[in-house]
Structure formats: C-alpha cells, structure tokens
Design a protein around this motif. Structure first.
Motif, mmCIF file in Angstrom:
data_model
loop_
_atom_site.group_PDB
_atom_site.id
_atom_site.type_symbol
_atom_site.label_atom_id
_atom_site.label_comp_id
_atom_site.label_asym_id
_atom_site.label_seq_id
_atom_site.Cartn_x
_atom_site.Cartn_y
_atom_site.Cartn_z
ATOM 1 N N UNK A 1 0.824 -1.208 0.000
ATOM 2 C CA UNK A 1 0.000 0.000 0.000
ATOM 3 C C UNK A 1 0.862 1.264 0.000
ATOM 4 N N UNK A 2 1.897 1.284 0.837
ATOM 5 C CA UNK A 2 2.727 2.489 0.928
ATOM 6 C C UNK A 2 3.414 2.791 -0.402
ATOM 7 N N UNK A 3 3.897 1.737 -1.080
ATOM 8 C CA UNK A 3 4.549 1.950 -2.367
ATOM 9 C C UNK A 3 3.547 2.471 -3.396
ATOM 10 N N UNK A 4 2.343 1.903 -3.413
ATOM 11 C CA UNK A 4 1.320 2.349 -4.353
ATOM 12 C C UNK A 4 0.882 3.770 -4.046
ATOM 13 N N UNK A 5 0.818 4.107 -2.769
ATOM 14 C CA UNK A 5 0.440 5.470 -2.377
ATOM 15 C C UNK A 5 1.427 6.480 -2.944
ATOM 16 N N UNK A 6 2.713 6.227 -2.748
ATOM 17 C CA UNK A 6 3.731 7.151 -3.242
ATOM 18 C C UNK A 6 3.695 7.238 -4.766
ATOM 19 N N UNK A 7 3.500 6.100 -5.434
ATOM 20 C CA UNK A 7 3.460 6.106 -6.894
ATOM 21 C C UNK A 7 2.259 6.890 -7.409
ATOM 22 N N UNK A 8 1.084 6.708 -6.771
ATOM 23 C CA UNK A 8 -0.124 7.409 -7.211
ATOM 24 C C UNK A 8 0.008 8.909 -7.035
ATOM 25 N N UNK A 9 0.588 9.329 -5.925
ATOM 26 C CA UNK A 9 0.752 10.762 -5.679
ATOM 27 C C UNK A 9 1.687 11.373 -6.712
ATOM 28 N N UNK A 10 2.803 10.692 -6.994
ATOM 29 C CA UNK A 10 3.755 11.224 -7.971
ATOM 30 C C UNK A 10 3.163 11.250 -9.376
ATOM 31 N N UNK A 11 2.530 10.160 -9.786
ATOM 32 C CA UNK A 11 1.964 10.088 -11.139
ATOM 33 C C UNK A 11 0.829 11.091 -11.310
ATOM 34 N N UNK A 12 -0.016 11.241 -10.281
ATOM 35 C CA UNK A 12 -1.115 12.187 -10.381
ATOM 36 C C UNK A 12 -0.654 13.620 -10.466
ATOM 37 N N UNK A 13 0.580 13.871 -10.063
ATOM 38 C CA UNK A 13 1.099 15.240 -10.093
ATOM 39 C C UNK A 13 1.657 15.610 -11.455
ATOM 40 N N UNK A 14 2.466 14.721 -12.052
ATOM 41 C CA UNK A 14 3.162 15.121 -13.285
ATOM 42 C C UNK A 14 2.658 14.456 -14.548
ATOM 43 N N UNK A 15 1.977 13.313 -14.444
ATOM 44 C CA UNK A 15 1.580 12.587 -15.648
ATOM 45 C C UNK A 15 0.606 13.373 -16.542
ATOM 46 N N UNK A 16 -0.403 14.100 -15.992
ATOM 47 C CA UNK A 16 -1.277 14.872 -16.888
ATOM 48 C C UNK A 16 -0.521 15.871 -17.753
ATOM 49 N N UNK A 17 0.501 16.511 -17.191
ATOM 50 C CA UNK A 17 1.277 17.463 -17.972
ATOM 51 C C UNK A 17 2.098 16.758 -19.052
ATOM 52 N N UNK A 18 2.555 15.556 -18.763
ATOM 53 C CA UNK A 18 3.284 14.783 -19.772
ATOM 54 C C UNK A 18 2.364 14.453 -20.945
ATOM 55 N N UNK A 19 1.128 14.032 -20.637
ATOM 56 C CA UNK A 19 0.180 13.697 -21.711
ATOM 57 C C UNK A 19 -0.129 14.920 -22.559
ATOM 58 N N UNK A 20 -0.380 16.055 -21.916
ATOM 59 C CA UNK A 20 -0.645 17.286 -22.666
ATOM 60 C C UNK A 20 0.559 17.669 -23.536
ATOM 61 N N UNK A 21 1.757 17.511 -22.991
ATOM 62 C CA UNK A 21 2.961 17.845 -23.746
ATOM 63 C C UNK A 21 3.129 16.919 -24.949
ATOM 64 N N UNK A 22 2.788 15.647 -24.783
ATOM 65 C CA UNK A 22 2.892 14.699 -25.899
ATOM 66 C C UNK A 22 1.914 15.061 -27.016
ATOM 67 N N UNK A 23 0.672 15.375 -26.663
ATOM 68 C CA UNK A 23 -0.305 15.776 -27.676
ATOM 69 C C UNK A 23 0.126 17.074 -28.367
ATOM 70 N N UNK A 24 0.578 18.048 -27.577
ATOM 71 C CA UNK A 24 1.027 19.313 -28.155
ATOM 72 C C UNK A 24 2.237 19.091 -29.061
ATOM 73 N N UNK A 25 3.146 18.232 -28.637
ATOM 74 C CA UNK A 25 4.305 17.933 -29.469
ATOM 75 C C UNK A 25 3.925 17.251 -30.762
ATOM 76 N N UNK A 26 2.909 16.377 -30.700
ATOM 77 C CA UNK A 26 2.454 15.704 -31.917
ATOM 78 C C UNK A 26 1.887 16.708 -32.916
#
Length: 405
Positions: free
Chosen positions: A192-217
């Motif tokens: 649980x602790x590992x998943x908690x840390x992963x979810x917090x990190x991914x929820x913070x930066x992953x949306x911006x990565x997706x937007x950047x990928x679409x914009x780059x395309x």
C-alpha cells in the motif's frame, strides 16, 4: 508515435489525478464519501449491523425474564404470576423493536451525517498517518490478512444515548462495543505504501506529460490541423474505454464484496459515490477532446467544412441586409465585432473549456446544453458583426479557417 503514447497514458493520467486528490486531500475524501450517509442501502447496512451488535452484547431475553420473574415472585395472585411470565416474550420483542426503531431513526437523522463526516475526516487523517505506522486502533483498521474494516463504535454510542433519552433504562447496560464492518480485503497490504507514493507522484506530473505529448504531436506534424483532429479523436476513444472499464469495475466490485462483506446494493452505492468525481473527469476530458477535434475539422479550408462556413456566412449576410433595409443595424459596434471576431471566438472557446473543467459532476446533458449555448453565441456573432463593403468573407479565406470554426 507521440499521439499513440499520449493516448495510452491518458486514462492512467486521469485516474492517477483523481487518486492523488482523494489520497492527499481530506476535504476531497470527505466530500466524496459523505453522500453515502444518506444512501438508503448504506443506512440499512449500518442499522442492521448496529442492531446486531447491540443485541449480541445485551441478552434481552434474560433481562426481561429476570425482571418479570422478580415481580412474579412477589406476593401476587397465581393468575397474575402466570400473566407476568407470559408477558416476558412480548416485552423482549418490544424492546428489540424499540432498539431497531431508535437505530433506524438515528441513521436517517442529521446527527448520523455529522458522525459519518467526522469519522471520514478522522479516517482519512489516520490513513495519511498510516504511511508511517499501523492503522490498528483507529477508525479504520487493517488486519493481518489485509482486511480493511470501519468501526461502528461512534454510531453505537450515539444510539445508546438516544435510547436512554427515550426512557429505555436497559440501554444503559449496553457496553462499549468495538464492532467493525469489513469493507474489503487487500491481500497485498504491504504494497500500500509503495502504491500510495506512486499514485501521488503520477497524479502530479503525468497529466502534464500527456498534454505535452499531444502538443508535441500537433507541432511536429506537417498538417497541424489533421494532427489536432487525430489527437482529439484518440483521446475521446481513450476516455470511452475508461468509462467502460469503470462500469466493468462496478460489476467486479459487486461480485468480490457481495454478499460476503456488504449487500449488493451497498456495494453499488459505495462504488457510485466513490467514483462520481472520476466519472465526471473522464466525461469532461472526453467531451473537451471531441469538441476540439470537431472544431479543428470544421476549420478546414477545403471541402464540406469550407462550404458549411460559406453557407452560414451568406445566410448571416442575408439576414443583416434585411435588417438594414428595415433600419436595424449594429453600426460601429458591428464593425468592431467583425474586426475582433477571432478574439471573440477564442474567448467563447476558452470560456467553454473553463466551464467544462470546473463543473462537477459533469453530465452528457450539461455538455449538450453547453454546445447549444456555444452555437447560439457564434450565430449571434455572425448576425451582429458588420463587415465593411469589400471585406473578404472569413469563410472564403483559408487563413481565416480557424477563426471561422
């Protein structure tokens, strides 16, 4: 490749953003689960478990037999003694009915909502604290086998006070009961602790990565408009699949938790309330992507989109000419509006995007009405603007395609 990677990551980005909000924000956690206190299925579940817990700790039959037996042993006629002993069972049933009625009344009252919200707030704070320790002894407990349970002690204590206040002395004998409702079993509790840390990190930066990928395309493509249409359609498809996965998850949750832990109705209510914000986010993202793809297609400088824009412009010009023959004209304001038409169209698009992003929960009906409002605003723009004689029609110019869209 950028569009493909962004499309695959988009569902993960939406879900992880929702998970991060629920995990890190106590207010968001409480607002998500608070409506469960008013759900009939959850109310019935809590009422049944509280009633069973009280009756399991207090031997009502023995207490009533003892009470009526003590009276019967007094100097009373034999018929009275017999009648008293026969009244023991109905009295016990009456007390059970009174306890059940008191519990039902409480779980349907505002006081239960207050207890529920406070328990949720305490629970979330303990869940956050559990990242550095153990949950045992809190409002939420995790057993050795990964069983996640919620304590009923606060509800039982309130019911006890309510019964005493209604003149049921027997309620004073209800002891402190540490009964819990098991709501899930997590066999991988140590992760649980590992998943908690992963979810917090991914929820913070992953949306911006997706937007950047679409914009780059879109930026890297030779045909930017076509890449924007493809991006919007791919993102829409990803959100549709995510919504279907949530529906499938609801079915899986019912099969896994009911009837071992909760009733089917309670599981469905729990799933619907917990995922309402996630479903709203998926719908909002899909709606924005679809509208973006449509607007980009409608701005094409050739084919049907160009013909559609020309037709709309010609119809608007006909209506304006008819109005001017009747002395109705927008004058200087119309000329200014025509000069600023691109800015006005961008403002309509930006305002619509903000409304979609901020509106929760988002429904298809709401999105439909928003599209209708946008169309009405664009029609008003076409009717109110006043091109100068000799100005080229916006729809006739390929460069004006995005503005016309």
């Amino acid at each position: 490749m950028l569009i493909v990677v962004a499309t695959l990551l988009a569902p993960v980005a939406v879900v992880s953003t929702w998970v991060r909000l629920e995990l890190t924000s106590t207010d968001a956690f409480v607002s998500t689960l608070s409506p469960l206190a008013s759900d009939p299925a959850i109310q019935q579940l809590v009422a049944d478990r509280v009633t069973d817990a009280v009756e399991g700790q207090v031997d009502i039959d023995a207490l009533t037999d003892q009470a009526f037996g003590a009276v019967a042993n007094l100097d009373v006629p034999p018929r009275a003694k017999l009648a008293l002993r026969q009244l023991s069972a109905p009295a016990a049933a009456g007390i059970r009915s009174m306890i059940s009625d008191a519990v039902d009344r409480f779980v349907r009252s505002d006081a239960f909502q207050d207890v529920w919200d406070q328990a949720l707030r305490t629970t979330h704070q303990q869940l956050l604290a559990s990242q550095d320790g153990d949950l045992a002894g809190g409002a939420v407990t995790v057993g050795q086998q990964g069983e996640i349970a919620v304590q009923l002690a606060p509800v039982i204590a309130q019911v006890k006070q309510l019964l005493v206040a209604r003149g049921v002395p027997l309620a004073g004998q209800i002891p402190e009961i540490n009964r819990t409702i098991v709501v899930a079993t997590v066999s991988a509790a140590p992760k649980v602790r590992m998943l908690y840390a992963a979810a917090v990190d991914m929820g913070t930066w992953l949306p911006y990565v997706v937007l950047a990928l679409f914009a780059g395309a879109v930026w890297a493509a030779n045909r930017h408009r076509r890449a924007l249409v493809a991006s919007g359609l791919c993102l829409t498809a990803a959100m549709i699949l995510t919504a279907l996965a949530l529906r499938a998850g609801r079915i899986v949750a019912v099969s896994e938790l009911a009837p071992r832990y909760l009733t089917s109705a309670a599981v469905r209510a729990l799933w619907d309330d917990v995922t309402v914000m996630l479903r709203s986010a998926v719908l909002a993202t899909g709606a924005l992507a679809l509208v973006t793809a449509f607007v980009a297609w409608l701005g094409a400088p050739v084919g049907f989109p160009l013909g559609l824009r020309r037709t709309a412009t010609d119809l608007a010009a006909t209506v304006r000419a008819a109005g001017e023959r009747q002395g109705v004209t927008t004058g200087g304001f119309g000329r200014w509006l025509h000069a600023q038409r691109r800015l006005v169209l961008w403002a309509i698009a930006a305002l619509s995007a903000v409304v979609v992003i901020l509106s929760r929960p988002l429904t298809l009906g709401f999105v439909g009405w928003l599209v209708v409002v946008d169309v009405v605003l664009i029609v008003l723009l076409l009717l109110l603007e006043r091109p100068e004689p000799g100005d080229p029609a916006p729809a006739d110019s390929p460069a004006a395609g995005p503005a016309a869209a």
